[in-house]
Design a protein around this motif. Structure first.
Motif, short mmCIF file in Angstrom:
data_model
loop_
_atom_site.label_atom_id
_atom_site.label_comp_id
_atom_site.label_asym_id
_atom_site.label_seq_id
_atom_site.Cartn_x
_atom_site.Cartn_y
_atom_site.Cartn_z
N GLY A 45 100.00 46.02 7.36
CA GLY A 45 100.99 44.95 7.38
C GLY A 45 101.23 44.49 8.80
O GLY A 45 100.59 44.96 9.74
N GLU A 46 102.14 43.55 8.95
CA GLU A 46 102.49 43.04 10.27
C GLU A 46 104.00 43.09 10.42
O GLU A 46 104.73 42.97 9.44
N ASN A 47 104.45 43.21 11.66
CA ASN A 47 105.90 43.30 11.88
C ASN A 47 106.51 41.94 12.23
O ASN A 47 107.53 41.87 12.87
N TYR A 48 105.84 40.88 11.83
CA TYR A 48 106.38 39.54 12.08
C TYR A 48 106.08 38.61 10.92
O TYR A 48 105.25 38.93 10.06
N ARG B 97 96.68 36.47 7.95
CA ARG B 97 97.34 37.75 7.68
C ARG B 97 96.97 38.26 6.29
O ARG B 97 96.66 39.44 6.13
N ARG C 117 93.37 39.54 6.30
CA ARG C 117 93.26 40.78 7.06
C ARG C 117 93.84 41.96 6.28
O ARG C 117 93.20 42.99 6.09
N ILE C 118 95.04 41.74 5.75
CA ILE C 118 95.73 42.85 5.10
C ILE C 118 95.09 43.16 3.74
O ILE C 118 94.95 44.32 3.37
N ASN D 62 92.15 45.20 4.39
CA ASN D 62 92.57 46.55 4.78
C ASN D 62 92.98 47.37 3.55
O ASN D 62 92.60 48.53 3.43
N SER E 148 104.07 41.97 -0.62
CA SER E 148 105.08 42.19 0.42
C SER E 148 104.43 42.45 1.77
O SER E 148 104.88 41.94 2.79
N LEU E 149 103.35 43.24 1.76
CA LEU E 149 102.69 43.56 3.03
C LEU E 149 102.02 42.34 3.65
O LEU E 149 102.04 42.16 4.84
N SER E 150 101.41 41.53 2.78
CA SER E 150 100.73 40.35 3.32
C SER E 150 101.68 39.17 3.48
O SER E 150 101.32 38.15 4.06
#
Lengths: 450, 453
Positions: A114-117, B228, B231-232, B235, B326-328
Motif C-alpha cells: 500500500g501507500e501512505n498517501y 498505484r 503497483r499494489i 504486489n 482499500s490498499l490500492s
C-alpha cells in the motif's frame, strides 16, 4: 405599487452600469495592435490567477477535514505487520477538488504494502479511504502520525497545507524470532549442535519421569514401581528429573552509549534480544528471573518471578527501553540492592562506557551484597566497524581505535575479576550465545539456587 | 446485497478501466488544445516567415555573432597578457581556424578586419528578416517540443513554456510586420471586443493555458491512482502466489560439521584473552554457531518475510474482502462524469468571468464614472492612456485576494470557536424563553403547594 417603484429605483444604478458597459465609445488610441494584445494577455493572466483565490479559500477548509486512523493492533512483536487504515471525512460544506493526504509513520518501520498517501477529490460531506501495511522491525514505543493535508485549487495556483496532529501509539515488543528458533531447536533435540541451549535433564528428585532401574537395598520404598514388579517379578525403582531453580536478575544498561551501532542492530537491541531469550528460557525452566533497566538510576524494575504474565511484564519494560542519559552502574546497583532481598545470579548487560571508578564500585557493591556477578559487555567497536558503508580507511581507523579500546577493556576486566565477577566482551555474532551459555553454566554450577 | 456477493477485484478493475479511459480522453483533450493553439498562432503569421533559407541565414548570423564575441574576447585577453596588436590578431586568427576551420573569413568578412573593426555586418540580403525568421521558427519549434512534453505528461510547466513561446512568436511576427490580425479594434464595446480577432486569439491562447492546467488537474488526480492500483495489485498477486521454498537437509548439515568443540561455546568467568586478535578469533568461532542460529539482520531473509506477509494478508482478507480496494485506494478516485461536469462548468464560469473582468480592466472609465470620480480624472488625457488600466486592474486583483483572505480569516475564527465550544470553554447562554418556562413552572407549582399545605 410604491414598493415596486422603489425597488426599480434601487435597481437603476445597475441598469446604468449595464448601459455604460455596453455603450462605451473607443477609449484608447492604441496604434500598435500587439501592445493591446499583450495588454489583454497580461490582464487575463492577472485576473485568471487572482480570480480563483476567493473560490479556493471557500473550498480549502482544512478544518473541515477530519482524519480517522484505524490500526488493527496497538501492540505487537518486532517483525510483525500492522495494517493502518486512514479514513478522511470532509465535514465542510463544499467539495475539495484536489486533496493530498500524507500519513507519516516512523522511519524505523517499513512500508511493505500500500501507500501512505492519497490524491483525490472529495465531495462535500463525503469520505475517502486508503490503507497500508507496515512492518515493525525494531521494538519500542512509536507514534504513527501526524497527517499532512494539502488542498490545491484545480489549476494548481494555490495550495493550503495543514498538519493534523493526530497520533496513534504502537508498542512494539522485542522480537519473538529468537524464541521461535529456540523452540524449533528444542523440538529437534539435536544434541551437540548447540550444547546446553535446550533443556538439560538431570536425574534427581523432581516430578518429571526420568526412567526405571533395578532396586538396590538403600533405595526408598516409596520409589518402587509396583506395576513393573507385577510384570517382571523384580523390584524396580522409578527415577525422576531433578529440579534446580535459580534466581537470575538482569541489570540492563539503557544509557545513551548503548544506542550505538547499526540502526537496527544497536548494542541495546542485541542486549534486549538476549534478555528476551533468557527470560523465555527461565520461564521454561521455572527459574525466577527479574529485570532492572538503568541509566544513572534504576529506570524500570521487575522483581524476580515466573509465569506468563511476568514474562509479558518484562517484554513490556523492554519495549519501552530507549537509549538515553548517562550511565552510573554504582548508583543502579545501590538501588537494586535496596529493592531486592534475595540474591542470586546477576547479569549486568552494559557496554561499560561509563566512568571506570563507578563501574568498579558498582561491581564491588553487587559482589559484596551477595550477587554472583556476570558482566556481558557488548564491545562497541564490534558493533560499529562492521558497518558496510565504511570505507577501507575508515575501517582501518576503526580497527586501530578498537585495539586501543580493547587495551582499556582488558585492564578493566582484570580489575573486575578481583571482585569475583566475570566479564565477557561480546560482539553481534556471539552476543546471544554467550548470554545463554552463561545462564546454562550457572544452572549447571548451581549458582543462585532458590 | 451482502459484501461477499460482490467480487471486489472485479469492481476495482472496472473502476480502474474507467479511470484509464478518462486519462486517455484527457490526453486527447490535451492534444486538441495544444494543436488548436499551435495552429491558430501559425495561421496568424504571414507564410513568408516560414522560409528555411532565411532561417539558415539567421542561424549563420547567430553563429557569426558568437564567433565575433569569441574573437573579441580572445583578442582582449591576448592584449592583457602582453601580446602586441598584430600578434594578438594573428593568435586569434590561428585559434579561430583551429576551432572553427575556414580560410580566415567569416561570412565573407576578413577576420583581421573584423577584429579591428567589429561593427561590420555580413553582406547578405534580408539580414533582419533572417534574424526574425530564425527567432520565430526557433520559438515555434520550442513551443512544439514543450507542447509535446505537455501532451506526454500533462505538466503545466511545459504548457506554460509553450504558451509563452507562442506569444513570443506572435510578438516577433508583429515586430517584423508579419502578423495577420485585424487592427480595427474597439475595446469600448464588449460584444465587439469579444468577437474581435485579437481578443479571440488572446482568449484562445489563454484558454489553451487554462485548459492545460485543467488537464493537469485530471492527470494529477487520476494518474497516481492508476499507477498505484497497478503497483499494489501486482504486489498483492505476487504475495498471494508466493510459496516458501523448503531448505534442503544438506544445507542444514553444513553448520554442524564446522563446529566440533562444544567447549568453545561455554566460556566462564576466567576468560581473559590477552590480545584483540584472540578475542576476535573466539568471537568468530563462537559466532559461527550463533550466526547460524540467531541470524544477524545484515541481510533480511526475504522469503521468510514474504511468507509472513502472505499469512498476514490472507488473514486481513478473510476479515475484510475489500482489503485490496482499500490498499490500492481505487474506490475513492473521483467519479469520471463528475470530473467532466465540474471542469466544463468551472471553465465556462471562469471564462465568462474573465471576459467581464478583462473588459472592466480594459475600460476603467465606466467604473470611474460609477464611482463618481471627479471630471478632472475621468476627462483627463491620462485616462486615455493604457496605463489607466492599472487603476482598475490592481484594485480588482487585490479585491480578489482580500476577499479570499477574509474568507480564510472567517473560517479560521469559526474553527477556533467550534474547537473551544467542543472543549467546553464556551458555554451556550441560557435562553430567556427557557428561563421563563422554568419560572412559569414554579408559579404553576406554587398554588398546588399551597393547596397541599
Amino acid at each position: 405599487m410604491l414598493s415596486i417603484g422603489l425597488a426599480l429605483e434601487g435597481l437603476k444604478p445597475i441598469f446604468d452600469i449595464v448601459y455604460l458597459i455596453t455603450q462605451q465609445p473607443s477609449l484608447y488610441n492604441i496604434s500598435d495592435i500587439i501592445v493591446l494584445y499583450f495588454l489583454l494577455i497580461g490582464i487575463l493572466m492577472v485576473i485568471g490567477t487572482t480570480f480563483g483565490y476567493p473560490i479556493f479559500r471557500i473550498q480549502a477548509n482544512t478544518e473541515g477535514i477530519q482524519i480517522e486512523r484505524v490500526l488493527d493492533k496497538r501492540k505487537c512483536f518486532a517483525g510483525e505487520y500492522i495494517h493502518v487504515r486512514i479514513i478522511i471525512h470532509n465535514r465542510g460544506p463544499s467539495a475539495i477538488d484536489h486533496l493530498e493526504i500524507y500519513d507519516a509513520y516512523p522511519e524505523t518501520m517499513d512500508l511493505v504494502l500500500g501507500e501512505n498517501y492519497l490524491y483525490t477529490r472529495i465531495s462535500a460531506r463525503g469520505k475517502a479511504e486508503f490503507s497500508y501495511i507496515l512492518r515493525t522491525p525494531v521494538r519500542g514505543l512509536y507514534k504513527i502520525g501526524p497527517t499532512k493535508v494539502i488542498i490545491h485549487d484545480r489549476l494548481g495556483f494555490y495550495e493550503e497545507e495543514k498538519i493534523k496532529h493526530n497520533f496513534d501509539e504502537i508498542l512494539i515488543y522485542p522480537s519473538y524470532e529468537d524464541i521461535k528458533k529456540l523452540k524449533v531447536l528444542g523440538a529437534k533435540r539435536q544434541l551437540g549442535r548447540m550444547f546446553g541451549i535446550h533443556k538439560t535433564k538431570l536425574k534427581g528428585t523432581g516430578m518429571e519421569f526420568w526412567g526405571i532401574r533395578d532396586y538396590y537395598p538403600e533405595d526408598a520404598f516409596r520409589y518402587i514401581d509396583w506395576k513393573a514388579y507385577s510384570r517382571t517379578l523384580k523390584l524396580k525403582i522409578r527415577e525422576f528429573e531433578t529440579e534446580k531453580n535459580v534466581r537470575v536478575m538482569i541489570l540492563l544498561d539503557t544509557s545513551q552509549s548503548m544506542g550505538q551501532g547499526l540502526i537496527r542492530n544497536t548494542k541495546l537491541e542485541f542486549s534486549i534480544r538476549a534478555v528476551v531469550l533468557l527470560a523465555h528460557m527461565a520461564q521454561e525452566r521455572k527459574d525466577l528471573l527479574g529485570l532492572a533497566t538503568y541509566t544513572n538510576r534504576i529506570k524500570t524494575y521487575v522483581k524476580s518471578g515466573q509465569g506468563a504474565s511476568h514474562f509479558n511484564k518484562i517484554l513490556e519494560d523492554l519495549a519501552y527501553a530507549m537509549p538515553q542519559g548517562p550511565s552510573s552502574l554504582s548508583k543502579a546497583v545501590e538501588d537494586l540492592i535496596m529493592r531486592t532481598r534475595n540474591r542470586g545470579l546477576l547479569f549486568i548487560i552494559s557496554d561499560l562506557e561509563g566512568k571506570r571508578k563507578d563501574i568498579l564500585d558498582g561491581v564491588r557493591k553487587a559482589s559484596a551484597a551477595g550477587f554472583d556477578v556476570v558482566i556481558i559487555s557488548p564491545f562497541g567497536p564490534f558493533f560499529e566497524i562492521q558497518n558496510k558503508l565504511l570505507g577501507p580507511t575508515e575501517k582501518a581507523l576503526g580497527e586501530a581505535i578498537a585495539e586501543e579500546y580493547f587495551e582499556i577493556r582488558n585492564r578493566l576486566s582484570k580489575d573486575i575479576q578481583r571482585y569475583r565477577a566475570g566479564i565477557i566482551s561480546v560482539g553481534p555474532d556471539d552476543f546471544l550465545v554467550s548470554v545463554i551459555n552463561e545462564y546454562i553454566e550457572a544452572k549447571r554450577r548451581g549458582v543462585g539456587l532458590v | 446485497m451482502s459484501k461477499r456477493a460482490i467480487d471486489p477485484t472485479r469492481v476495482e478493475e472496472q473502476r480502474v478501466k474507467r479511470m484509464q479511459l478518462l486519462l486517455n480522453l484527457n490526453r486527447l483533450f490535451a492534444i486538441l488544445i495544444f494543436l488548436s493553439g499551435f495552429g491558430l498562432v501559425i495561421s496568424l503569421i504571414d507564410s513568408s516567415v516560414w522560409n528555411f533559407k532565411l532561417f539558415w541565414w539567421g542561424l549563420k548570423f547567430i553563429i557569426f555573432l558568437f564567433e565575433l564575441i569569441f574573437l573579441l574576447a580572445g583578442y582582449g585577453i591576448a592584449l592583457m597578457f602582453g601580446y602586441s596588436d598584430p600578434d594578438a590578431v594573428a593568435l586569434m586568427m590561428s585559434i579561430h581556424n583551429a576551432i572553427f576551420g575556414g580560410n580566415g573569413t567569416i561570412l565573407g568578412l576578413n577576420i583581421e578586419d573584423l577584429i579591428i573593426n567589429p561593427m561590420q555586418i555580413p553582406a547578405q540580403e534580408n539580414i533582419v528578416n533572417s534574424i526574425y525568421a530564425f527567432s520565430i521558427i526557433t520559438s515555434i519549434v520550442f513551443a512544439f517540443i514543450a507542447g509535446m512534453g505537455f501532451i506526454r505528461e500533462c505538466n503545466p510547466g511545459l504548457s506554460a513554456i509553450s504558451f509563452f513561446a507562442l506569444n513570443i512568436v506572435l510578438g516577433l511576427a508583429s515586430l517584423n510586420g508579419k502578423l495577420l490580425i485585424d487592427t480595427n479594434f474597439n475595446s469600448g464595446n464588449i460584444i465587439q471586443m469579444i468577437f474581435s480577432k485579437l481578443v479571440i486569439t488572446a482568449f484562445l491562447l489563454y484558454l489553451f493555458l487554462e485548459l492545460s492546467f485543467q488537464a493537469n488537474y485530471i492527470y494529477s488526480v487520476i494518474s497516481p491512482n492508476i499507477h498505484r492500483h497497478r503497483r499494489i495489485s501486482s504486489n498483492i498477486k505476487r504475495i498471494k502466489e508466493f510459496k516458501l521454498t523448503t531448505v534442503t537437509p544438506q544445507k542444514l548439515k553444513e553448520p554442524t560439521s564446522s563446529i566440533q568443540h562444544s567447549d568453545v561455546l561455554v566460556k566462564g568467568k576466567e576468560e581473559t584473552p590477552s590480545r584483540p586478535a584472540i578475542v576476535a578469533a573466539f568471537s568468530k568461532i563462537r559466532g559461527l554457531v550463533g550466526r547460524k542460529l540467531f541470524r544477524i539482520n545484515t541481510g533480511e531473509d526475504w522469503d521468510k518475510l514474504n511468507n509472513r506477509l502472505k499469512t498476514y494478508y490472507m488473514h486481513l482478507e478473510k476479515n475484510d474482502p475489500f482489503i485490496a480496494v482499500s490498499l490500492s485506494a481505487s474506490a475513492y478516485t473521483p467519479s469520471i462524469t463528475r470530473l467532466i461536469l465540474i471542469i466544463t462548468t468551472g471553465t465556462i464560469f471562469r471564462l465568462a468571468a474573465l471576459a467581464i473582468f478583462s473588459w472592466l480592466a480594459l475600460n476603467p472609465l465606466p467604473v470611474l464614472r460609477v464611482l463618481h470620480m471627479p471630471a478632472s480624472i475621468v476627462d483627463s488625457i491620462e485616462a486615455q492612456q493604457p496605463e489607466m488600466i492599472l487603476l482598475i486592474l490592481i484594485p480588482l486583483a487585490l479585491l480578489f485576494l482580500l476577499v479570499g483572505l477574509l474568507v480564510h480569516y472567517i473560517q479560521k475564527r469559526l474553527a477556533i470557536r467550534l474547537a473551544r465550544y467542543q472543549e467546553g470553554l464556551i458555554i451556550r447562554p441560557v435562553s430567556t424563553t427557557s428561563v421563563k418556562t422554568e419560572k412559569q413552572l414554579q408559579l404553576k407549582k406554587k398554588p398546588s403547594k399551597s393547596r397541599s399545605s
